[in-house]
Scaffold this motif. Sequence first.
Motif, PDB file in Angstrom:
ATOM      1  N   MET A   1      16.936  47.270  59.893  1.00 32.58           N
ATOM      2  CA  MET A   1      16.828  46.360  58.745  1.00 32.58           C
ATOM      3  C   MET A   1      17.930  45.307  58.829  1.00 32.58           C
ATOM      4  N   LEU A   2      17.551  44.059  58.880  1.00 32.82           N
ATOM      5  CA  LEU A   2      18.526  42.983  58.962  1.00 32.82           C
ATOM      6  C   LEU A   2      19.317  42.859  57.661  1.00 32.82           C
ATOM      7  N   TYR A   3      20.620  42.650  57.776  1.00 30.91           N
ATOM      8  CA  TYR A   3      21.483  42.355  56.638  1.00 30.91           C
ATOM      9  C   TYR A   3      21.331  43.390  55.509  1.00 30.91           C
ATOM     10  N   GLN A   4      21.320  44.658  55.870  1.00 30.26           N
ATOM     11  CA  GLN A   4      21.041  45.703  54.887  1.00 30.26           C
ATOM     12  C   GLN A   4      22.035  45.698  53.735  1.00 30.26           C
ATOM     13  N   GLN A   5      23.311  45.647  54.033  1.00 28.62           N
ATOM     14  CA  GLN A   5      24.321  45.710  52.975  1.00 28.62           C
ATOM     15  C   GLN A   5      24.189  44.518  52.025  1.00 28.62           C
ATOM     16  N   GLU A   6      23.971  43.347  52.586  1.00 29.33           N
ATOM     17  CA  GLU A   6      23.859  42.145  51.763  1.00 29.33           C
ATOM     18  C   GLU A   6      22.596  42.173  50.900  1.00 29.33           C
ATOM     19  N   ARG A   7      21.518  42.719  51.453  1.00 27.08           N
ATOM     20  CA  ARG A   7      20.278  42.806  50.674  1.00 27.08           C
ATOM     21  C   ARG A   7      20.387  43.855  49.570  1.00 27.08           C
ATOM     22  N   GLU A   8      21.111  44.923  49.836  1.00 27.36           N
ATOM     23  CA  GLU A   8      21.360  45.919  48.785  1.00 27.36           C
ATOM     24  C   GLU A   8      22.150  45.299  47.636  1.00 27.36           C
ATOM     25  N   ARG A   9      23.155  44.524  47.983  1.00 29.11           N
ATOM     26  CA  ARG A   9      23.972  43.891  46.951  1.00 29.11           C
ATOM     27  C   ARG A   9      23.163  42.876  46.148  1.00 29.11           C
ATOM     28  N   LEU A  10      22.315  42.112  46.807  1.00 34.63           N
ATOM     29  CA  LEU A  10      21.502  41.128  46.101  1.00 34.63           C
ATOM     30  C   LEU A  10      20.530  41.810  45.146  1.00 34.63           C
ATOM     31  N   ALA A  11      19.922  42.912  45.574  1.00 33.98           N
ATOM     32  CA  ALA A  11      19.031  43.660  44.690  1.00 33.98           C
ATOM     33  C   ALA A  11      19.793  44.171  43.461  1.00 33.98           C
ATOM     34  N   GLU A  12      21.025  44.608  43.667  1.00 40.71           N
ATOM     35  CA  GLU A  12      21.856  45.084  42.552  1.00 40.71           C
ATOM     36  C   GLU A  12      22.165  43.951  41.577  1.00 40.71           C
ATOM     37  N   ILE A  13      22.494  42.784  42.120  1.00 36.43           N
ATOM     38  CA  ILE A  13      22.840  41.639  41.271  1.00 36.43           C
ATOM     39  C   ILE A  13      21.664  41.218  40.399  1.00 36.43           C
ATOM     40  N   VAL A  14      20.454  41.147  40.963  1.00 32.48           N
ATOM     41  CA  VAL A  14      19.331  40.668  40.150  1.00 32.48           C
ATOM     42  C   VAL A  14      18.951  41.680  39.068  1.00 32.48           C
ATOM     43  N   ARG A  15      19.129  42.971  39.346  1.00 38.03           N
ATOM     44  CA  ARG A  15      18.903  43.955  38.286  1.00 38.03           C
ATOM     45  C   ARG A  15      19.891  43.746  37.146  1.00 38.03           C
ATOM     46  N   THR A  16      21.135  43.481  37.500  1.00 39.09           N
ATOM     47  CA  THR A  16      22.166  43.239  36.492  1.00 39.09           C
ATOM     48  C   THR A  16      21.861  41.982  35.693  1.00 39.09           C
ATOM     49  N   MET A  17      21.415  40.934  36.370  1.00 39.74           N
ATOM     50  CA  MET A  17      21.047  39.701  35.671  1.00 39.74           C
ATOM     51  C   MET A  17      19.997  39.956  34.596  1.00 39.74           C
ATOM     52  N   PHE A  18      18.971  40.715  34.932  1.00 40.13           N
ATOM     53  CA  PHE A  18      17.901  40.982  33.968  1.00 40.13           C
ATOM     54  C   PHE A  18      18.427  41.820  32.809  1.00 40.13           C
ATOM     55  N   ASP A  19      19.216  42.829  33.114  1.00 38.60           N
ATOM     56  CA  ASP A  19      19.742  43.709  32.074  1.00 38.60           C
ATOM     57  C   ASP A  19      20.666  42.971  31.112  1.00 38.60           C
ATOM     58  N   ARG A  20      21.339  41.930  31.607  1.00 41.80           N
ATOM     59  CA  ARG A  20      22.305  41.196  30.793  1.00 41.80           C
ATOM     60  C   ARG A  20      21.731  39.884  30.246  1.00 41.80           C
ATOM     61  N   PHE A  21      20.416  39.736  30.255  1.00 45.96           N
ATOM     62  CA  PHE A  21      19.731  38.564  29.707  1.00 45.96           C
ATOM     63  C   PHE A  21      20.150  37.266  30.401  1.00 45.96           C
ATOM     64  N   GLU A  22      20.489  37.379  31.690  1.00 47.18           N
ATOM     65  CA  GLU A  22      20.843  36.182  32.453  1.00 47.18           C
ATOM     66  C   GLU A  22      19.646  35.606  33.200  1.00 47.18           C
TER      67      GLU A  22
END
Length: 215
Positions: A1-22
């Motif tokens: 899987m290319l860029y696995q760590q970076e893709r994991e972090r991006l998935a985490e960020i977008v979940r946080t954005m939704f949870d925080r009404f961003e």
Amino acid sequence: MLYQQERERLAEIVRTMFDRFETNAAGGNVSVRMNDKHIIMTPTLMSQDHLCDISPYQILVVDMDENVIEGDGRLTREINMHMACFKTHKDIGAVIHGHARESMVFATMGMEMPNLTEATQKFGRIPCLDFYPACSPELAEEVKTYVESLGDDVKSKAMLLKQHGVLVLDTTLNRAYDSLERLEYNAYIAYKSMVFDRLGIHNMEVEDYEYNLVE
């Protein structure tokens, strides 16, 4: 899987954005420059279909010609706006577009947001760009023109897209998300301050302070 760590972090960020009404179920997208050949980016319908709860493999690896190299999903049509940023200046490492609840007050009204807090002084102006339909070439061109006007001052920049949302630029994903959080707090404070000002409770003062500009 290319860029696995970076893709994991991006998935985490977008979940946080939704949870925080961003962002909300109406949309939003995030991209990160990996190198001269690739970016990683959230797929289309990330919000509508998945409420931003996506897996790292749903984060797409995309080349600079907008071809999907790896990932489960389709490109958002708003990739043109993201690519406009990346191709305009090499220092832009991450682009966040969201429908952030507090900032949308100013974006919907077509107003420049007053920059009031110490934590947002590094943004400088927080302009509201002219309206063009979402995903349109005209909107991408409007963003490109504004980014070009910044010259080399493209780090930690935030702008409003009229009737649409917010766009944040920074050198890394973590810094861009930090900027989005700061923008939202400033928006909350700014519209409350404007109400206090109009009610005569206390005059709102907008000043440029020469501190906290670089972090």
